[in-house]
Design an enzyme around this catalytic site. Structure first.
Site, PDB file in Angstrom:
ATOM      1  N   ASP A   1      -6.886 -17.380 -29.933  1.00 12.29           N
ATOM      2  CA  ASP A   1      -5.875 -17.614 -28.908  1.00 12.29           C
ATOM      3  C   ASP A   1      -6.558 -18.115 -27.643  1.00 12.29           C
ATOM      4  OD1 ASP A   1      -3.117 -17.361 -28.220  1.00 12.29           O
ATOM      5  OD2 ASP A   1      -3.561 -15.580 -27.035  1.00 12.29           O
TER       6      ASP A   1
ATOM      7  N   TYR B   1      -7.596 -18.399 -23.737  1.00 10.14           N
ATOM      8  CA  TYR B   1      -7.657 -17.449 -22.632  1.00 10.14           C
ATOM      9  C   TYR B   1      -6.358 -17.549 -21.829  1.00 10.14           C
ATOM     10  CZ  TYR B   1     -12.697 -17.473 -23.640  1.00 10.14           C
ATOM     11  OH  TYR B   1     -13.920 -17.383 -24.243  1.00 10.14           O
TER      12      TYR B   1
ATOM     13  N   PHE C   1     -13.562 -20.380 -27.367  1.00  8.21           N
ATOM     14  CA  PHE C   1     -14.640 -19.626 -26.710  1.00  8.21           C
ATOM     15  C   PHE C   1     -15.131 -20.250 -25.399  1.00  8.21           C
ATOM     16  CE2 PHE C   1     -15.068 -18.450 -31.233  1.00  8.21           C
ATOM     17  CZ  PHE C   1     -14.966 -17.076 -31.136  1.00  8.21           C
TER      18      PHE C   1
ATOM     19  N   HIS D   1     -16.971 -10.778 -35.343  1.00 12.96           N
ATOM     20  CA  HIS D   1     -16.561 -11.448 -34.110  1.00 12.96           C
ATOM     21  C   HIS D   1     -17.595 -11.170 -33.018  1.00 12.96           C
ATOM     22  CE1 HIS D   1     -14.119 -12.633 -30.644  1.00 12.96           C
ATOM     23  NE2 HIS D   1     -13.359 -13.285 -31.513  1.00 12.96           N
TER      24      HIS D   1
END
Length: 232
Positions: free
Chosen positions: A74, A76, A87, A196
């Protein structure tokens, strides 16, 4: 047909990807997604990333140069963070915890100094598709667009790449990304899995050595390795 062409023209994506994915833009789920997006704008809702960066991952990584797909989840949802790349955050923005761990692994794996910027655009320009599964979010509301149809779109991207390309490297970090493994033929492509990078995963991501492994694969394929160093 003229109206469809107008709609396709409105998609802010470079031409090779637009041609590659053109069938998706005419499907009911995508037309409904577009309707929801336009409606939210009309209601003066703040959406991240800015609309001109929604397809930034595709625009910075042309299809013909694609080597690696790094799947995020998703965007930010805080101001000035989302830039359409998984990222990644713009230069000058505080580096998020997950990206800090990515940088730690970069240092552990290749000895590269921890970058001061969170902007991963240089990776994208070298053929790393930084693909979020969900491409937009309302400000301050994590995963608020998760039911809009973006996941159907990103799954279609992965499926089309799986079917119509060979020897791509998929980086699946965390359970959400690993769920996309069902869309990828490991006989045609390379799949690298890890925890992750979020500190919430107990730093189990550290030690995966995916950066060196990607470059080893690319060398064996006769392709130029990725320069992962962001210190410039």
């Amino acid at each position: 047909m003229e109206n469809l062409n107008i709609k396709l023209h409105q998609i802010k994506m470079n031409d090779d990807w637009k041609e590659f994915l053109k069938d998706e833009f005419y499907k009911p789920y995508f037309l409904e997604l577009k309707r929801k997006y336009i409606e939210a704008i009309k209601e003066n809702k703040i959406i991240y990333p800015p609309s001109n960066l929604t397809f930034n991952a595709f625009n910075l990584t042309p299809l013909h140069s694609l080597k690696v797909i790094l799947i995020g989840q998703d965007p930010y949802h805080q101001p000035n963070q989302a830039m359409g790349l998984s990222f990644s955050v713009p230069n000058g923005v505080r580096i998020p915890p997950s990206l800090i761990n990515i940088y730690k692994e970069l240092n552990n794996d290749l000895g590269i100094s921890i970058p001061k910027s969170g902007d991963l655009s240089s990776w994208a320009k070298q053929g790393v598709l930084l693909l979020n599964s969900i491409l937009s979010v309302e400000a301050g509301k994590a995963a608020s667009h998760s039911q809009w149809g973006w996941q159907e779109f990103s799954d279609a991207v992965i499926s089309n790449l799986n079917d119509r390309r060979e020897n791509l490297i998929f980086l699946l970090w965390g359970n959400f990304a690993k769920s996309k493994k069902r869309l990828i033929d490991s006989q045609k492509h390379f799949i690298l899995e890890a925890a992750h990078p979020s500190p919430l995963a107990g730093n189990k991501f550290l030690g995966c050595k995916h950066f060196s492994k990607v470059n080893e694969i690319l060398k064996k394929l006769g392709k130029t390795p990725i320069n992962w160093d962001l210190n410039f």
